[in-house]
Design a protein around this motif. Structure first.
Motif, PDB file in Angstrom:
ATOM      1  N   SER A 136       8.784   4.251   1.313  1.00 49.73           N
ATOM      2  CA  SER A 136       7.845   4.958   0.442  1.00 49.73           C
ATOM      3  C   SER A 136       7.243   6.165   1.146  1.00 49.73           C
ATOM      4  O   SER A 136       7.027   7.217   0.526  1.00 49.73           O
ATOM      5  CB  SER A 136       6.739   3.999  -0.006  1.00 49.73           C
ATOM      6  N   ALA A 291       3.590  -6.558  -2.442  1.00 54.51           N
ATOM      7  CA  ALA A 291       2.737  -6.592  -3.632  1.00 54.51           C
ATOM      8  C   ALA A 291       2.018  -5.261  -3.840  1.00 54.51           C
ATOM      9  O   ALA A 291       1.860  -4.793  -4.980  1.00 54.51           O
ATOM     10  CB  ALA A 291       1.722  -7.727  -3.507  1.00 54.51           C
ATOM     11  N   ASN A 294       3.836  -2.431  -5.654  1.00 52.67           N
ATOM     12  CA  ASN A 294       3.905  -2.478  -7.116  1.00 52.67           C
ATOM     13  C   ASN A 294       2.740  -1.750  -7.779  1.00 52.67           C
ATOM     14  O   ASN A 294       2.681  -1.652  -8.999  1.00 52.67           O
ATOM     15  CB  ASN A 294       3.945  -3.932  -7.591  1.00 52.67           C
ATOM     16  N   TYR A 296       0.675   1.835  -8.112  1.00 53.25           N
ATOM     17  CA  TYR A 296       0.934   3.267  -7.927  1.00 53.25           C
ATOM     18  C   TYR A 296       0.038   3.819  -6.829  1.00 53.25           C
ATOM     19  O   TYR A 296      -1.137   3.435  -6.694  1.00 53.25           O
ATOM     20  CB  TYR A 296       0.697   4.008  -9.239  1.00 53.25           C
ATOM     21  N   THR A 306       8.074   4.036 -13.441  1.00 53.33           N
ATOM     22  CA  THR A 306       8.076   2.586 -13.308  1.00 53.33           C
ATOM     23  C   THR A 306       8.472   2.219 -11.881  1.00 53.33           C
ATOM     24  O   THR A 306       8.960   3.061 -11.119  1.00 53.33           O
ATOM     25  CB  THR A 306       9.056   1.943 -14.296  1.00 53.33           C
ATOM     26  N   THR A 307       8.268   0.950 -11.539  1.00 45.94           N
ATOM     27  CA  THR A 307       8.579   0.522 -10.171  1.00 45.94           C
ATOM     28  C   THR A 307      10.070   0.626  -9.859  1.00 45.94           C
ATOM     29  O   THR A 307      10.455   0.692  -8.693  1.00 45.94           O
ATOM     30  CB  THR A 307       8.114  -0.923  -9.953  1.00 45.94           C
ATOM     31  N   GLU A 308      10.923   0.646 -10.905  1.00 45.95           N
ATOM     32  CA  GLU A 308      12.365   0.794 -10.684  1.00 45.95           C
ATOM     33  C   GLU A 308      12.794   2.241 -10.523  1.00 45.95           C
ATOM     34  O   GLU A 308      13.933   2.520 -10.146  1.00 45.95           O
ATOM     35  CB  GLU A 308      13.149   0.176 -11.849  1.00 45.95           C
ATOM     36  N   TRP A 312       9.301   6.471  -7.600  1.00 48.79           N
ATOM     37  CA  TRP A 312       8.075   5.676  -7.524  1.00 48.79           C
ATOM     38  C   TRP A 312       7.600   5.559  -6.079  1.00 48.79           C
ATOM     39  O   TRP A 312       8.364   5.305  -5.158  1.00 48.79           O
ATOM     40  CB  TRP A 312       8.331   4.290  -8.099  1.00 48.79           C
ATOM     41  N   GLY A 314       4.552   3.479  -4.049  1.00 52.27           N
ATOM     42  CA  GLY A 314       3.505   2.473  -4.162  1.00 52.27           C
ATOM     43  C   GLY A 314       2.307   2.784  -3.280  1.00 52.27           C
ATOM     44  O   GLY A 314       2.273   3.768  -2.538  1.00 52.27           O
ATOM     45  N   SER A 425      15.913  -5.965  -2.050  1.00 52.42           N
ATOM     46  CA  SER A 425      14.734  -6.827  -2.109  1.00 52.42           C
ATOM     47  C   SER A 425      15.107  -8.294  -1.957  1.00 52.42           C
ATOM     48  O   SER A 425      14.438  -9.052  -1.240  1.00 52.42           O
ATOM     49  CB  SER A 425      13.997  -6.608  -3.432  1.00 52.42           C
TER      50      SER A 425
END
Length: 728
Positions: A136, A291, A294, A296, A306-308, A312, A314, A425
């Motif tokens: 990320s 966690a 998930n 933003y 979206t998380t997919e 994205w 996190g 994952s």
């Protein structure tokens, strides 16, 4: 003498023996014996002295010399009995603030709790949060992979620079204060690590317009970045550098402080619990960090992502912010502990009796109380350790084990992902299920076995040798491998036949009109059992969500032919499920390799503490960590990454430049892992075997300490700990 634990209310008023030596305030005698009478007390009893006061220095005392409620005993005039309060230097508190309620924590168990909290936090932050959010961070701040690698390596670089200084001066200093200040520095590093989130401005992006199907897989323009966000890597490196500086005392001074304040047979158990907490920390970091990803990154802001979505990002920074605050809270009680815990002098004889004695006079030099307190003694300290072959061999063995541990922890999920054809994952979760019980259980059991079987000296090294041999044999599991699921255009043709090695043909007649781009890797599993590079490469025209789990299904795929109908087939998002029959056996043997690798960690650490002099233990651990990090922890991931890249079949191409590997050849990957694993395991076995051969059995006494100091153990410990013990 009756036992009096640290929480006993009568401890402060217990009469004590005052010897005119640097080791005063022993807690299990109430006599003050003049120098003129000390020799006679050890040989011929005086007729005027009660029989129980004429015991030899090493005899156990099972009864109190005088009633606890009395302050003086009326006996021979040359013997005086005094009631001595607990010295101020042994009281828990901060300067003059030493409330009585804090003294209940002034025990090895109390210190172990706070030290475990510190190691748990360090593992959760460095090995948990960072490994979880590094992708990320790359996406948010436009970093390349080697730049994120530099961020991760900054921790070990800082540790290598500071280990010699911290272990040398901290070993002869106030260890809890070094540990407390280290936690404060580590907390500051976590706060620095979060600064880019608050200073770089809000994160803005848009969702991708196409769904990846045929004729909608538009490519993005390749423009050089001019945002300057990549410069924040220097801030991340500074945060990691502070993490490394702050954590340096934890695994050197923390270990030696535990070892010198508990009974020798209990020391491996305490150290094992400490290291188990450090291993459980990353597990919590993966769970909490996963966690948080998930959520933003701009908390409170709405986004259409979206998380997919590949864009994205996190809330990577929340974990580091909480870790910084927790580090400051943990540092406060650690700073309040004294230089020595009450009652620690009772274990000096037992530790000295296990220290290996060298044939030269190096032991006399290192055991000097004033040795190692100034910078001029540093070269001699290093030279004494270099002359200790057992210590050098244990360091090299630790480096080989660290290479495997760091390499496998970094690329273990990738190995399972490729072999079992899992998502990233799922592979990380499965690997976590293996590492947490195997690593944590192995570390805890290693200390337990050393205590259970009363292993001493070379016996501990033999136990390490057995664990290394077992894990070496289990490494042959890498002979097994799972076959690759065929991918159209990479390992198989679009008709299903195998392609020659090295030949690639992603474009075929069925998808030539779709304009598919090689940058958009989005694997799908066709209804014919073939895997495709993307829905576009499968020739799919539409996408829909079906089922209770809202799984994405692509329909009207021109490249997927159906044998039972004249229409086109469909594809499901994600990789095809592996049908490998060797999966259970593969997981079992990997578990065995991990548990026996960690099973030898605490015994090897205990052997290191026992093969060097008491005054050099902290410095020896510091030197060992430098060797382990320099030869093992730092190059380990690089070496394993290099050999795994050799097994790559399909590379990602971004704007004409080679990116990460998209597909590995399972057979080659298993073979390379087998060669690397065997090479390092054989080296570790050789180093442990040589250390066992060169270990010198300790002499009966050391500097006369075991014949001049009384036993300070309780009556239940005296007969066990002061007996000459076997090396095995």
């Amino acid at each position: 003498m009756p036992q009096h634990g640290m929480g006993d209310k009568t401890f402060i008023s217990m009469p004590q023996l005052a010897l005119p030596s640097p080791h005063e305030a022993l807690d299990s005698e109430c006599t003050c014996i003049p120098l003129s009478r000390r020799a006679s007390l050890g040989s011929t009893p005086s007729p005027n002295v009660p029989r129980h006061t004429t015991r030899g220095p090493l005899d156990p005392c099972n009864q109190p010399l005088c009633p606890l409620e009395r302050e003086k005993c009326h006996v021979d005039p040359e013997l005086c009995y005094v009631s001595q309060p607990q010295p101020q230097s042994l009281v828990c508190g901060w300067r003059a603030f030493t409330p009585a309620c804090l003294q209940v924590f002034n025990t090895p168990q109390g210190f172990l709790c706070f030290l475990c909290a510190a190691s748990f936090l360090q593992g959760m932050t460095i090995n948990g949060f960072l490994n979880t959010v590094i992708t990320s961070i790359e996406r948010r701040f436009e970093l390349l992979s080697y730049q994120s690698g530099l961020i991760a390596s900054s921790y070990d670089m800082a540790a290598c620079l500071c280990l010699a200084f911290v272990s040398y001066f901290g070993g002869s200093g106030h260890k809890p204060r070094w540990l407390g200040w280290g936690m404060l520095v580590m907390g500051a590093g976590s706060l620095v690590f979060t600064l880019p989130h608050f200073t770089a401005g809000p994160y803005h992006t848009v969702a991708t317009g196409g769904t990846g199907v045929c004729q909608a897989n538009h490519s993005t323009a390749c423009t050089p970045s001019s945002s300057g966000l990549s410069s924040y890597r220097l801030v991340f490196m500074l945060g990691q550098f502070l993490h490394g500086v702050g954590a340096t005392p934890l695994y050197t001074l923390g270990v030696t402080y535990l070892d010198e304040n508990v009974k020798t047979s209990y020391s491996p158990v305490y150290i094992g619990i400490f290291y188990t907490a450090a291993i459980l920390g990353p597990a919590a970091g993966y769970l909490v960090g996963g966690a948080l990803l998930n959520i933003y990154t701009e908390i409170g802001h709405w986004t259409e992502l979206t998380t997919e979505s590949p864009m994205w990002v996190g809330a990577w920074w929340v974990g580091f912010l909480g870790a910084g605050a927790a580090a400051f809270l943990i540092a406060i009680p650690i700073l309040g502990y004294p230089r020595q815990l009450p009652g620690s002098q009772r274990y000096m004889v037992m530790r000295v009796s296990e220290t290996q004695q060298l044939k030269n006079n190096s032991h006399k030099t290192a055991s000097n109380p004033d040795f190692g307190k100034t910078l001029k003694d540093l070269p001699l300290s290093i030279w004494l350790l270099l002359k200790n072959p057992t210590f050098i061999l244990l360091c090299l063995a630790g480096a080989t084990e660290a290479t495997l541990v760091t390499g496998m922890s970094t690329f273990g999920p990738k190995f399972l992902e490729s072999q079992l054809n899992l998502s990233a994952s799922k592979a990380a979760t499965l690997f976590g299920y293996l590492v947490v019980p195997a690593g944590g259980g192995g570390t805890l059991l290693g200390g337990f076995f050393v205590n259970k079987f009363k292993l001493r000296g070379s016996g501990i090294i033999k136990f390490c040798l057995f664990c290394t041999l077992t894990s070496l044999l289990a490494t042959f599991v890498f002979f097994m491998h799972c076959p690759n699921v065929p991918m159209a255009g990479v390992t198989a043709s679009y008709s299903g036949s195998l392609l020659p090695e090295g030949q690639r043909a992603l474009t075929a007649t069925c998808n030539i009109a779709c304009g598919c781009q090689p940058e958009h890797y989005n694997p799908v599993c066709g209804s014919n059992g073939l895997m495709y590079f993307s829905p576009c490469h499968a020739g799919c025209l539409e996408a829909a969500f079906t089922g209770s789990d809202s799984q994405k299904v692509y329909r009207n795929c021109s490249c997927i032919t159906q044998n039972f109908s004249s229409g086109y087939g469909h594809a499901t998002a994600g990789k095809c499920t592996s049908t490998c029959q060797r999966k259970p056996l593969l997981l079992v043997f990997i578990f065995v390799v991990i548990i026996f690798t960690f099973l030898s960690s605490i015994p090897a650490l205990t052997a290191t503490l026992r093969c060097v002099d008491d005054q050099q233990r902290s410095f020896a651990l510091g030197i060992q960590w430098i060797v382990v990090r320099t030869l093992g922890a730092i190059p380990g991931p690089i070496a394993f990454g290099w050999i795994i890249d050799k097994a790559c079949q399909l590379w990602q191409v971004q704007c004409g430049q080679q990116g990460s590997c998209l597909l590995y050849q399972n057979t080659a990957m298993s073979q390379y892992m087998l060669v690397a694993g065997l090479a390092y395991k054989v080296l570790g076995f050789i180093f442990f075997a040589a250390a066992c051969f060169l270990y010198k059995r300790p002499l009966r006494s050391s500097n006369g300490l075991d014949t001049s100091l009384p036993s300070q153990s309780s009556s239940s410990d005296n007969n066990m700990d002061l007996q000459p013990q076997s090396d095995v």
